[in-house]
Every structure is written in C-alpha cells, then in structure tokens.
Design a protein around this motif. Sequence first.
Motif, short mmCIF file in Angstrom:
data_model
loop_
_atom_site.label_atom_id
_atom_site.label_comp_id
_atom_site.label_asym_id
_atom_site.label_seq_id
_atom_site.Cartn_x
_atom_site.Cartn_y
_atom_site.Cartn_z
N GLU A 1 1.11 -1.01 0.22
CA GLU A 1 -0.01 -0.32 0.12
C GLU A 1 0.85 1.40 -0.36
O GLU A 1 0.58 2.63 -0.10
CB GLU A 1 -0.87 -0.24 1.80
N GLU A 2 1.94 0.57 0.62
CA GLU A 2 3.09 2.13 0.71
C GLU A 2 3.62 2.40 -0.44
O GLU A 2 3.28 3.59 -1.08
CB GLU A 2 4.24 2.06 1.64
N LEU B 1 2.31 2.19 -3.68
CA LEU B 1 0.48 2.14 -4.04
C LEU B 1 0.64 3.78 -3.89
O LEU B 1 0.20 4.57 -5.19
CB LEU B 1 -0.45 1.98 -4.16
N LYS B 2 0.60 4.56 -3.32
CA LYS B 2 0.32 6.19 -2.39
C LYS B 2 1.80 6.64 -2.95
O LYS B 2 1.42 8.00 -2.87
CB LYS B 2 0.59 5.61 -1.04
N LYS B 3 2.53 6.35 -2.84
CA LYS B 3 4.11 7.62 -3.75
C LYS B 3 3.04 7.21 -4.82
O LYS B 3 4.30 8.07 -6.10
CB LYS B 3 5.18 6.06 -3.39
N GLN B 4 2.57 6.58 -5.58
CA GLN B 4 2.81 6.31 -7.44
C GLN B 4 1.24 7.99 -7.29
O GLN B 4 0.97 7.94 -7.18
CB GLN B 4 2.72 5.45 -7.84
N ASN B 5 1.78 8.21 -8.53
CA ASN B 5 0.89 9.61 -9.50
C ASN B 5 -0.10 8.63 -9.71
O ASN B 5 -0.26 8.01 -9.98
CB ASN B 5 2.09 10.14 -10.72
N ASN B 6 -1.44 9.53 -9.10
CA ASN B 6 -2.96 8.86 -9.65
C ASN B 6 -2.69 8.54 -11.04
O ASN B 6 -3.21 7.81 -11.14
CB ASN B 6 -3.61 10.00 -8.97
#
Length: 173
Positions: free
Chosen positions: A155-156, A158-163
């Motif tokens: 999850e960490e 994926l949160k770092k990735q640009n939406n």
Amino acid sequence: VASSAESMSESDANANTNANANTNAKVHSEQQQQQCQVLDVLAMIFDRKKQYYKGTKLSGWNNSMNGLPEVRNGLVLKFRSRRNFGHLAAYLDARAGGPQFPPLDVIRQIIIATGDAVPKKSKDYADKPTVRRGIENDLINVCKAVMKHLSTATEEFLKKQNNNSLNNLRYEL
C-alpha cells in the motif's frame, strides 16, 4: 599494549566492514538503476507522442502533420518479429513485486506498443492463426506480469505512485 593492539585491530575490522557494506549498497543501488535503462530507452522509442513520430502542426492553411509514425510502427514490428515481447514478458514477470520492476510510465509505453504489435486485420493472419495467437499471448503475458506486480505491491508503494500514472496504466491494461 597487547589489549590496545587488539582494540585497534577490531576497530580497523569494523571500519573495513562498514566500508564494504557501504560499497556493496552503492553497487546494489547502481545495479538496480542500470537494469532498467534499456527499458527506459525502449519506452522512449515506443512513445508515439514523441515529436519525431507525431510531428508539428504547420501554420497557415496546411493543417497536416509532418511526423513519421510509420517509423515507430516499423520499430514495433521489428521488435515483434524477433519475438522480443515474449522475452520482455518473462523479464517483467521475474521482477514483478520487487524493487527492480520498471516505473509505471515506462510500462505504459511498452503496453501500448505491445498492443500496437497485434495485427488489427484478421485477414492478414487468416492463414497463420498460430502466429496471431502467439502475438496475442505475448501481449497477455506482459499484462499479466504488470498485474502481478501491482497486486503484490504494498500500500505504501501504491501511495507513492502518481494517480495519473496508475489510472493511465489501468486504462491500458
């Protein structure tokens, strides 16, 4: 004197161990960066929005573009004819879920090119259904490797990735 010599040799050993650990960490991070440089270049070659392929809009009454998209298509077909999409799928599958997996924007360009490599007209490959199936399987295997990477990602991460990168990649899948 003997105890001070032993303590000096222990501190020298610790210093050497720390230096070796730092060197190993630098080499490891450099290897991770170098492993995907080929894919970065491949993504740039396959990016259909590059100025060379897209061209520029001429001013005045002439509204045509002067780009060379057929060059990109030729490169994609050459890559496909050498069965490199299958090798690429195996490469991505081996790195799925790990830190050596390429960036999502690079993967998006590769997926677009893989999709462009599948022949659009079925009559071209009507007499060669196994060739067409092989090309489609390469596309499916590349997509499966990407989905495997995303499904095993933390999850960490994926949160770092640009939406926008995630949404664009999801759309292409």
